[in-house]
Write an enzyme that holds these catalytic residues in place. Structure first.
Site, PDB file in Angstrom:
ATOM      1  N   ILE A  64       1.045  -1.507  -0.090  1.00  0.00           N
ATOM      2  CA  ILE A  64      -0.129   0.158   0.319  1.00  0.00           C
ATOM      3  C   ILE A  64       0.621   1.274   0.215  1.00  0.00           C
ATOM      4  O   ILE A  64       2.035   0.979   0.880  1.00  0.00           O
ATOM      5  CB  ILE A  64      -0.801  -0.220   1.419  1.00  0.00           C
ATOM      6  CG1 ILE A  64      -2.179   1.232   1.783  1.00  0.00           C
ATOM      7  CG2 ILE A  64       0.258  -0.301   2.564  1.00  0.00           C
ATOM      8  CD1 ILE A  64      -2.798   0.855   2.752  1.00  0.00           C
ATOM      9  N   SER A  65       0.836   2.239  -0.890  1.00  0.00           N
ATOM     10  CA  SER A  65       1.259   3.153  -0.840  1.00  0.00           C
ATOM     11  C   SER A  65       1.648   4.475   0.000  1.00  0.00           C
ATOM     12  O   SER A  65       0.477   4.021   1.180  1.00  0.00           O
ATOM     13  CB  SER A  65       1.569   4.090  -2.188  1.00  0.00           C
ATOM     14  OG  SER A  65       0.926   3.444  -3.286  1.00  0.00           O
TER      15      SER A  65
END
Ligand code: SAH
Length: 215
Positions: A64-65
């Site tokens: 997840i960025s």
């Protein structure tokens, strides 16, 4: 159901203040980050970390960025309510939810089936209804094209022509480009005559954009 407590809200407020200090100034972006419960996209054991400004493993070797990266790319898109946006790399669904919270009509593609299915459930629980698909982002999604904005959230080896073709005149495409560990963030704008302009926006790290669907 999703639990969103005062503690989660407090942590989210602190994250928003941190992003502000790091240079995010689009209030609509900050508001969306303040609204979306990032902990819902991570295992319950990682609630604390969900609101630190770090990237995180979400299974299937994907991440997840980092919140700053999400905020930065979103800010570069200059999202307006009602914009039709194409995202490549649904991943956890967090970036997608931030765009949806800003009033975007979203089309998002993920090449890993497991992640596509998982993101669908969470986004649905948040009450949004985007067009999610399991497929190869190099092909974009012709069915809903052209798009006001396109966001690529995996490191692309080059800017795919198909994505440029699916961008509206006056549109913006934000894409990290590079095959090494580090990519250059590239902002592409298409003017009303259809000419494209490129601007470099600094170094970022993403998982690679891979061709074709995985299992
Ligand atoms: N936007 C995501 C970031 C996930 S990381 C989030 O907010 O969590 C990037 C994602 O891009 C991974 O899930 C990876 O599987 C996906 N990806 C890689 N190559 C792709 C391709 N060709 N088409 C679609 N998705 C791709």
């Amino acid at each position: 159901m999703l639990a969103d407590s005062y503690r989660h809200k407090g942590l989210r407020n602190q994250l928003v203040e941190l992003l502000r200090e790091k240079g995010i100034h689009d209030e609509a972006v900050l508001e969306a980050i303040n609204k979306i419960p990032r902990h819902a996209f991570l295992d319950p054991a990682f609630t604390e970390q969900a609101y630190q400004d770090i990237a995180f493993q979400i299974g299937a070797g994907q991440t997840i960025s980092q919140p700053y990266t999400v905020a930065f790319q979103t800010q570069e898109l200059q999202v307006k309510k009602g914009d039709k946006i194409l995202e490549i790399g649904t991943g956890s669904g967090y970036q997608a939810s931030v765009l949806l919270a800003m009033g975007a009509k979203l089309v998002s593609i993920e090449r890993q089936r497991e992640l596509f299915l998982k993101a669908k459930v969470i986004i649905d629980q948040l009450g949004y209804n985007p067009k999610l698909s399991y497929g190869d982002g190099f092909k974009g999604n012709e069915m809903y094209a052209p798009y006001d904005k396109i966001i690529v959230t995996c490191g692309a080896p080059f800017v795919p022509d198909t994505l440029l073709d699916q961008l509206k005149p006056g549109g913006r495409l934000i894409i990290p480009v590079g095959e090494g560990e580090v990519q250059k963030m590239i902002l592409i704008t298409k003017d009303l005559e259809g000419n494209v302009h490129r601007e470099e926006k600094g170094d970022f790290r993403f998982v690679p954009m891979l061709k074709d669907k995985a299992k």
